[in-house]
Scaffold this motif. Structure first.
Motif, PDB file in Angstrom:
ATOM      1  N   THR A 158       7.262  23.847  48.855  1.00 52.61           N
ATOM      2  CA  THR A 158       7.410  22.579  49.565  1.00 52.61           C
ATOM      3  C   THR A 158       8.882  22.351  49.859  1.00 52.61           C
ATOM      4  O   THR A 158       9.728  22.532  48.974  1.00 52.61           O
TER       5      THR A 158
ATOM      6  N   LEU B 183      12.058  27.027  61.665  1.00 59.22           N
ATOM      7  CA  LEU B 183      10.811  26.305  61.428  1.00 59.22           C
ATOM      8  C   LEU B 183       9.637  27.023  62.076  1.00 59.22           C
ATOM      9  O   LEU B 183       8.581  27.192  61.455  1.00 59.22           O
TER      10      LEU B 183
ATOM     11  N   ASP C 235       6.336  30.545  57.402  1.00 62.11           N
ATOM     12  CA  ASP C 235       4.931  30.648  57.026  1.00 62.11           C
ATOM     13  C   ASP C 235       4.315  29.252  56.976  1.00 62.11           C
ATOM     14  O   ASP C 235       4.893  28.330  56.405  1.00 62.11           O
ATOM     15  N   ARG C 236       3.126  29.114  57.564  1.00 60.23           N
ATOM     16  CA  ARG C 236       2.487  27.790  57.621  1.00 60.23           C
ATOM     17  C   ARG C 236       1.909  27.357  56.277  1.00 60.23           C
ATOM     18  O   ARG C 236       1.388  26.239  56.156  1.00 60.23           O
ATOM     19  N   SER C 237       1.985  28.201  55.275  1.00 53.72           N
ATOM     20  CA  SER C 237       1.585  27.764  53.931  1.00 53.72           C
ATOM     21  C   SER C 237       2.640  26.863  53.310  1.00 53.72           C
ATOM     22  O   SER C 237       2.379  26.191  52.299  1.00 53.72           O
TER      23      SER C 237
ATOM     24  N   ILE D   1       4.763  23.643  52.816  1.00 52.79           N
ATOM     25  CA  ILE D   1       4.521  22.213  53.045  1.00 52.79           C
ATOM     26  C   ILE D   1       5.843  21.533  53.337  1.00 52.79           C
ATOM     27  O   ILE D   1       6.861  21.828  52.710  1.00 52.79           O
ATOM     28  N   LEU D   2       5.840  20.613  54.288  1.00 52.24           N
ATOM     29  CA  LEU D   2       7.025  19.811  54.588  1.00 52.24           C
ATOM     30  C   LEU D   2       6.800  18.404  54.061  1.00 52.24           C
ATOM     31  O   LEU D   2       5.867  17.715  54.484  1.00 52.24           O
TER      32      LEU D   2
ATOM     33  N   ALA E 175       6.416  18.796  63.410  1.00 51.98           N
ATOM     34  CA  ALA E 175       5.867  19.602  62.319  1.00 51.98           C
ATOM     35  C   ALA E 175       4.349  19.727  62.437  1.00 51.98           C
ATOM     36  O   ALA E 175       3.778  20.806  62.232  1.00 51.98           O
ATOM     37  N   HIS E 176       3.696  18.622  62.775  1.00 54.02           N
ATOM     38  CA  HIS E 176       2.246  18.658  62.960  1.00 54.02           C
ATOM     39  C   HIS E 176       1.861  19.584  64.108  1.00 54.02           C
ATOM     40  O   HIS E 176       0.910  20.373  64.001  1.00 54.02           O
TER      41      HIS E 176
ATOM     42  N   PHE F 179       2.056  22.634  60.506  1.00 55.06           N
ATOM     43  CA  PHE F 179       2.442  22.476  59.100  1.00 55.06           C
ATOM     44  C   PHE F 179       1.687  21.318  58.452  1.00 55.06           C
ATOM     45  O   PHE F 179       1.392  20.303  59.096  1.00 55.06           O
ATOM     46  N   ARG F 180       1.403  21.492  57.180  1.00 55.73           N
ATOM     47  CA  ARG F 180       0.917  20.369  56.377  1.00 55.73           C
ATOM     48  C   ARG F 180       2.105  19.474  56.070  1.00 55.73           C
ATOM     49  O   ARG F 180       3.137  19.938  55.572  1.00 55.73           O
ATOM     50  N   VAL F 181       1.966  18.190  56.367  1.00 54.05           N
ATOM     51  CA  VAL F 181       3.056  17.241  56.175  1.00 54.05           C
ATOM     52  C   VAL F 181       2.683  16.252  55.085  1.00 54.05           C
ATOM     53  O   VAL F 181       1.605  15.641  55.121  1.00 54.05           O
TER      54      VAL F 181
END
Length: 361
Positions: A184, A201, A205-207, A209-210, A241-242, A246-248
């Motif tokens: 994260t 960014l 990797d999209r795993s 978390i931001l 980010a969305h 990415f999971r925000v």
């Protein structure tokens, strides 16, 4: 201001289980935080004794108790000009606006300060980060060694914080060094829209978390605490980010309990699609730039070991506090975690009463 498990109180207040002495604080300058923390340690129906030398508390405290559902049982004045004593009975239906959680087992989570410079100078920054702060970049080679040792020892969660991590020119290398861990990045989401930072960014990797700092549903409070125009830029960054998949997560920082404002923030986060599990509402810690907030120390704070370019610390909110420094270098992690475990063993043998969880993520 003090708390005590066996307070001495004036006649007429009742059999209080715990006492909070707020001195001359008013409800808007930290008293409600002290009260809320003390209430969490009481069982339903128990009385909290509160002493205050501030006259406005005689008006504000009953309003607060009614708002959150506690019962004001008694009020006693030592004289016409105070101090005043109150007895508030805890209700089962009350909950704090701040995020709660279980302790994180030592060895499960590691915090790493990527750098200390930042595009903002938030009024409560525990790390004293700002555009003028020395960068103190975490060396990618040190990060690779630390993160590998952490993973090999069974570690799971890695949090990269700052400063503003996207101001570290090698953030992408730090992120890759943590592959295999639940990673994260804590960011204000204001500066990754263009150039090299945007490229980092997009290639990340999209795993990952931001976790974005957003203190309020509208600009007023957020900008007052973090700088003019920062709320609008953060909202743009959240959208970027969305869009990139990415999971925000959202983390809000508040000086005081404010159920109305927090309710408005939750409604706003519903509208932009932030899951409820991805929201943290945390109090200000009286560290760094903050001149008010929750007092933290090794005695009352659950450890979350934290490394920086020049040392290791008990918790990420305390990296400017020399009393919370546990090692003069970030490596080896075995030494860092060993000091923490040894300290906990001694404390646990004596007493664990009063230890709190301070949620940063």
């Amino acid at each position: 201001m003090t708390t005590s498990a066996a307070p001495s109180v004036p006649e007429g207040l009742g059999d209080v289980a715990r006492l909070v002495d707020g001195g001359e604080m008013d409800c808007g300058s930290g008293l409600l935080l002290l009260i809320t923390r003390a209430m969490r340690r009481l069982s339903e129906g128990e009385l909290l004794g509160i002493r205050s030398a501030e006259h406005s508390v005689t008006i504000d405290l009953p309003v607060w108790a009614d708002l959150v559902g506690h019962q004001l049982d008694a009020e006693v004045a030592e004289s016409e000009s105070g101090p005043w004593w109150f007895a508030v009975r805890k209700s089962a239906k009350v909950s704090t606006v701040f995020s709660l959680g279980e302790r994180t087992p030592v060895g499960h989570r590691l915090w790493a300060y990527t750098n200390f410079n930042c595009n903002l100078a938030c009024v409560y920054c525990c790390a004293e980060s700002s555009p003028k702060a020395a960068a103190r970049h975490l060396d990618p080679e040190v990060a690779r060694e630390a993160f590998a040792e952490f993973a090999d020892s069974g570690g799971k969660e890695l949090f990269l914080t700052g400063g503003e991590p996207f101001m570290h020119p090698q953030l992408d290398e730090l992120v890759r060094a943590g592959e295999g861990l639940e990673r994260t990045i804590l960011t204000n989401a204001m500066i990754f829209g263009r150039g090299r930072r945007r490229q980092m960014l997009e290639e990340m990797d999209r795993s990952v978390i931001l976790q974005v700092s957003l203190d309020s549903a509208t600009a007023d409070l957020h900008d007052a605490q973090r700088g003019a125009g920062s709320w609008a830029k953060a909202m743009v960054g959240i959208g970027q980010a969305h869009e990139l998949g990415f999971r925000v997560r959202i983390a809000a920082t508040l000086f005081d309990e404010d159920p109305t404002a927090v309710g408005e923030l939750h409604s706003a986060l519903d509208e932009i699609g932030i899951d409820k599990q991805d929201r943290v509402i945390r109090p200000v810690a009286a560290e760094g730039f903050a001149d008010a907030g929750v007092h933290v120390s090794i005695d009352n704070l659950e450890p979350e070991p934290t490394i920086t370019a020049d040392g290791a610390w008990w918790h990420p909110v305390a990296v400017t506090n020399p009393h919370m420094r546990i090692h003069d270098a970030p490596l080896p992690l075995s030494e860092v975690f060993g000091v923490v475990r040894d300290t906990l063993e001694v404390q646990d043998a004596a007493s664990r009463t009063g230890r709190e969880v301070f949620r940063c993520a």
